[in-house]
Design a protein around this motif. Structure first.
Motif, PDB file in Angstrom:
ATOM      1  N   MET A   1       0.784  -1.197  -0.120  1.00 36.79           N
ATOM      2  CA  MET A   1       0.178  -0.083   0.083  1.00 36.79           C
ATOM      3  C   MET A   1       0.801   1.346   0.225  1.00 36.79           C
ATOM      4  O   MET A   1       1.625   1.506   0.863  1.00 36.79           O
ATOM      5  N   THR A   2       0.530   2.545  -0.980  1.00 39.16           N
ATOM      6  CA  THR A   2       0.725   3.311  -0.559  1.00 39.16           C
ATOM      7  C   THR A   2       0.875   4.911   0.080  1.00 39.16           C
ATOM      8  O   THR A   2      -0.118   4.846   0.682  1.00 39.16           O
ATOM      9  N   ALA A   3       1.324   4.978   1.168  1.00 39.23           N
ATOM     10  CA  ALA A   3       1.309   6.566   1.386  1.00 39.23           C
ATOM     11  C   ALA A   3       1.302   7.488   0.818  1.00 39.23           C
ATOM     12  O   ALA A   3       2.603   7.550   0.138  1.00 39.23           O
ATOM     13  N   LYS A   4       1.095   8.318   1.351  1.00 38.42           N
ATOM     14  CA  LYS A   4       1.126   9.910   1.074  1.00 38.42           C
ATOM     15  C   LYS A   4       0.536  11.055   2.300  1.00 38.42           C
ATOM     16  O   LYS A   4       0.358  10.697   3.049  1.00 38.42           O
ATOM     17  N   LEU A   5       1.504  12.206   1.930  1.00 35.12           N
ATOM     18  CA  LEU A   5       1.550  13.213   3.374  1.00 35.12           C
ATOM     19  C   LEU A   5       0.823  14.069   2.818  1.00 35.12           C
ATOM     20  O   LEU A   5       1.176  14.412   1.279  1.00 35.12           O
ATOM     21  N   LEU A   6      -0.025  14.236   3.291  1.00 37.75           N
ATOM     22  CA  LEU A   6      -1.021  15.576   3.041  1.00 37.75           C
ATOM     23  C   LEU A   6      -0.679  16.268   3.996  1.00 37.75           C
ATOM     24  O   LEU A   6      -0.904  16.377   5.023  1.00 37.75           O
ATOM     25  N   VAL A   7      -0.298  17.358   3.903  1.00 36.06           N
ATOM     26  CA  VAL A   7      -0.147  18.809   3.621  1.00 36.06           C
ATOM     27  C   VAL A   7      -1.240  20.225   3.443  1.00 36.06           C
ATOM     28  O   VAL A   7      -1.549  20.042   2.140  1.00 36.06           O
ATOM     29  N   ALA A   8      -1.306  20.327   4.508  1.00 36.80           N
ATOM     30  CA  ALA A   8      -2.631  21.884   4.687  1.00 36.80           C
ATOM     31  C   ALA A   8      -2.041  23.173   5.177  1.00 36.80           C
ATOM     32  O   ALA A   8      -2.170  23.164   6.449  1.00 36.80           O
ATOM     33  N   VAL A   9      -2.452  24.516   4.439  1.00 38.72           N
ATOM     34  CA  VAL A   9      -1.405  25.714   4.426  1.00 38.72           C
ATOM     35  C   VAL A   9      -2.284  26.263   4.690  1.00 38.72           C
ATOM     36  O   VAL A   9      -3.578  26.399   3.860  1.00 38.72           O
ATOM     37  N   ILE A  10      -3.525  26.246   5.480  1.00 42.02           N
ATOM     38  CA  ILE A  10      -4.440  27.175   6.015  1.00 42.02           C
ATOM     39  C   ILE A  10      -4.548  28.243   6.747  1.00 42.02           C
ATOM     40  O   ILE A  10      -4.418  28.522   7.229  1.00 42.02           O
ATOM     41  N   GLY A  29      -5.505  11.128  12.839  1.00 38.53           N
ATOM     42  CA  GLY A  29      -5.068  11.611  13.570  1.00 38.53           C
ATOM     43  C   GLY A  29      -4.334  13.264  13.236  1.00 38.53           C
ATOM     44  O   GLY A  29      -4.079  13.083  11.358  1.00 38.53           O
ATOM     45  N   VAL A  30      -3.387  14.035  13.196  1.00 40.40           N
ATOM     46  CA  VAL A  30      -3.401  14.693  12.831  1.00 40.40           C
ATOM     47  C   VAL A  30      -2.261  15.948  13.686  1.00 40.40           C
ATOM     48  O   VAL A  30      -2.197  16.031  14.559  1.00 40.40           O
ATOM     49  N   THR A  31      -1.343  16.422  12.903  1.00 44.44           N
ATOM     50  CA  THR A  31       0.083  17.514  13.732  1.00 44.44           C
ATOM     51  C   THR A  31      -0.026  18.659  12.723  1.00 44.44           C
ATOM     52  O   THR A  31      -0.353  19.312  12.034  1.00 44.44           O
ATOM     53  N   ILE A  32      -0.435  18.791  14.089  1.00 50.78           N
ATOM     54  CA  ILE A  32      -0.266  20.749  13.629  1.00 50.78           C
ATOM     55  C   ILE A  32       0.774  21.797  14.167  1.00 50.78           C
ATOM     56  O   ILE A  32       0.927  21.328  15.412  1.00 50.78           O
ATOM     57  N   LYS A  56      -1.398  28.061  10.001  1.00 54.27           N
ATOM     58  CA  LYS A  56      -1.542  26.726  10.387  1.00 54.27           C
ATOM     59  C   LYS A  56      -1.118  25.624   9.244  1.00 54.27           C
ATOM     60  O   LYS A  56      -1.469  26.002   8.191  1.00 54.27           O
ATOM     61  N   ILE A  57      -0.176  24.360   9.983  1.00 58.47           N
ATOM     62  CA  ILE A  57      -0.177  24.023   8.833  1.00 58.47           C
ATOM     63  C   ILE A  57       0.268  22.292   9.529  1.00 58.47           C
ATOM     64  O   ILE A  57      -0.449  22.010  10.887  1.00 58.47           O
ATOM     65  N   LEU A  58      -1.377  21.687   8.602  1.00 63.80           N
ATOM     66  CA  LEU A  58      -1.571  21.121   9.363  1.00 63.80           C
ATOM     67  C   LEU A  58      -1.184  19.071   8.282  1.00 63.80           C
ATOM     68  O   LEU A  58      -0.752  19.455   6.714  1.00 63.80           O
ATOM     69  N   LEU A  59      -0.655  18.339   9.135  1.00 57.89           N
ATOM     70  CA  LEU A  59      -0.087  17.228   8.189  1.00 57.89           C
ATOM     71  C   LEU A  59      -0.677  15.714   9.170  1.00 57.89           C
ATOM     72  O   LEU A  59      -0.900  15.111   9.940  1.00 57.89           O
TER      73      LEU A  59
END
Length: 116
Positions: A1-10, A29-32, A56-59
């Motif tokens: 299975m392939t994982a991806k890092l989702l980054v949201a800069v909001i 979970g999320v890293t903020i 905020k940068i959400l990972l």
């Protein structure tokens, strides 16, 4: 299975809505991180002072399909594709040392079943 890092800069005020969207799609979970940035051109507001706003940068580390879907929803529902609104994007994760991607996938699947 392939994982991806989702980054949201909001913007700071969009944090809770972004987390809610991700949870609806099974993310657990999320890293903020707090951040700040300078837009070009800078915005001049009050007595010549530049207001830069809170960011905020959400990972999230997610299975590929979930990351793509959540990024699409964040961009659409939070209107992030407009200028100066933020951005949600995904990056490939080629190594996941210390991260059990299969466990993440099982958690997402369990969360989706619980929401049905």
């Amino acid at each position: 299975m392939t994982a991806k890092l989702l980054v949201a800069v909001i913007a700071d005020e969009l944090e809770e809505r972004a987390i809610k969207i991700a949870r609806e799609e099974g993310a657990r979970g999320v890293t903020i991180l707090s951040g700040r940035g300078i837009g070009f051109p800078e915005r001049i507001t009050f007595f010549g002072l530049t207001y830069r706003g809170l960011t905020k940068i959400l990972l999230w580390v997610l299975p590929e399909a979930a990351a793509d879907l959540i990024a699409e929803r964040l961009n659409r529902e939070l209107d992030l594709l407009r200028p100066d609104q933020g951005l949600a994007f995904v990056l490939p994760v080629s190594e996941t040392g210390g991260v059990d991607v299969e466990a993440i996938r099982r958690e997402i699947a369990a969360g989706m079943r619980a929401n049905d």
